[in-house]
Design a protein around this motif. Structure first.
Motif, PDB file in Angstrom:
ATOM      1  N   CYS A 287       0.932  -1.077   0.462  1.00 18.37           N
ATOM      2  CA  CYS A 287      -0.044  -0.025   0.030  1.00 18.37           C
ATOM      3  C   CYS A 287       1.367   1.274   0.192  1.00 18.37           C
ATOM      4  O   CYS A 287       2.018   1.428   0.631  1.00 18.37           O
ATOM      5  CB  CYS A 287      -1.036  -0.033   1.275  1.00 18.37           C
TER       6      CYS A 287
ATOM      7  N   CYS B 104      -0.587   3.447   3.838  1.00 22.28           N
ATOM      8  CA  CYS B 104       0.032   2.835   4.906  1.00 22.28           C
ATOM      9  C   CYS B 104       1.293   2.315   4.851  1.00 22.28           C
ATOM     10  O   CYS B 104       1.596   1.521   5.662  1.00 22.28           O
ATOM     11  CB  CYS B 104      -1.030   2.634   5.630  1.00 22.28           C
TER      12      CYS B 104
ATOM     13  N   CYS C  67      -3.870  -0.866  -0.191  1.00 22.26           N
ATOM     14  CA  CYS C  67      -4.689  -1.375   0.417  1.00 22.26           C
ATOM     15  C   CYS C  67      -6.171  -1.311   0.912  1.00 22.26           C
ATOM     16  O   CYS C  67      -6.906   0.064   0.535  1.00 22.26           O
ATOM     17  CB  CYS C  67      -3.789  -1.714   2.048  1.00 22.26           C
TER      18      CYS C  67
ATOM     19  N   CYS D  33      -7.231   1.335   2.910  1.00 18.43           N
ATOM     20  CA  CYS D  33      -6.692   2.730   2.914  1.00 18.43           C
ATOM     21  C   CYS D  33      -7.778   3.165   1.679  1.00 18.43           C
ATOM     22  O   CYS D  33      -8.447   3.738   1.985  1.00 18.43           O
ATOM     23  CB  CYS D  33      -5.308   3.114   2.624  1.00 18.43           C
TER      24      CYS D  33
HETATM   25 ZN    ZN Z   1      -3.146   1.279   3.431  1.00 11.91          ZN
END
Ligand code: ZN
Length: 119
Positions: A10, A13, A40, A43
């Motif tokens: 991701c 994050c 991800c 998110c």
């Molecule tokens: Zn993420």
């Protein structure tokens, strides 16, 4: 087109997540462009409050064409009213029409607007 599970990182994050075959197939079935997600699932969920155009597919439209629902990238449905359609409503307000849209929050929850055909 062949699909396989992909292990991705991701960009928000930094977590590793799996982009599964099932998800890739589902998105292709719905007519989404083939592109690798950069965020991800968690998110991406938070992204629903972010402004900007999103790709979706019209799920169904009521017969009188006053409203309908759009399938979003995460598979959830979002309501739209015909006044949120830009351009030719005949092109947009039909099942499986690929569209771009934006999301606004209303008293009744999120609603799509600025809906136009995704060529
Ligand atoms: Zn993420």
């Amino acid at each position: 087109m062949t699909f396989q599970d992909q292990l991705l990182t991701c960009e928000v994050c930094g977590k590793t997540f799996i982009y599964r075959i099932e998800e890739q197939r589902q998105l292709a079935d719905w007519g989404f462009p083939a592109e690798t997600p950069r965020r991800c699932p968690e998110c991406r969920k938070q992204e629903t409050s972010a402004p900007g155009l999103r790709a979706g597919v019209v799920k169904w439209v009521r017969e009188d064409k006053h409203f309908g629902f759009i399938t979003q990238r995460d598979g959830s449905k979002i309501f739209f009213h015909h006044t949120g359609v830009v351009g030719d409503p005949e092109q947009v307000m039909r099942e499986n029409a690929p569209v771009w849209y934006e999301v606004m929050s209303t008293e009744r929850g999120p609603q799509a607007f600025n809906i136009h055909l995704r060529e």
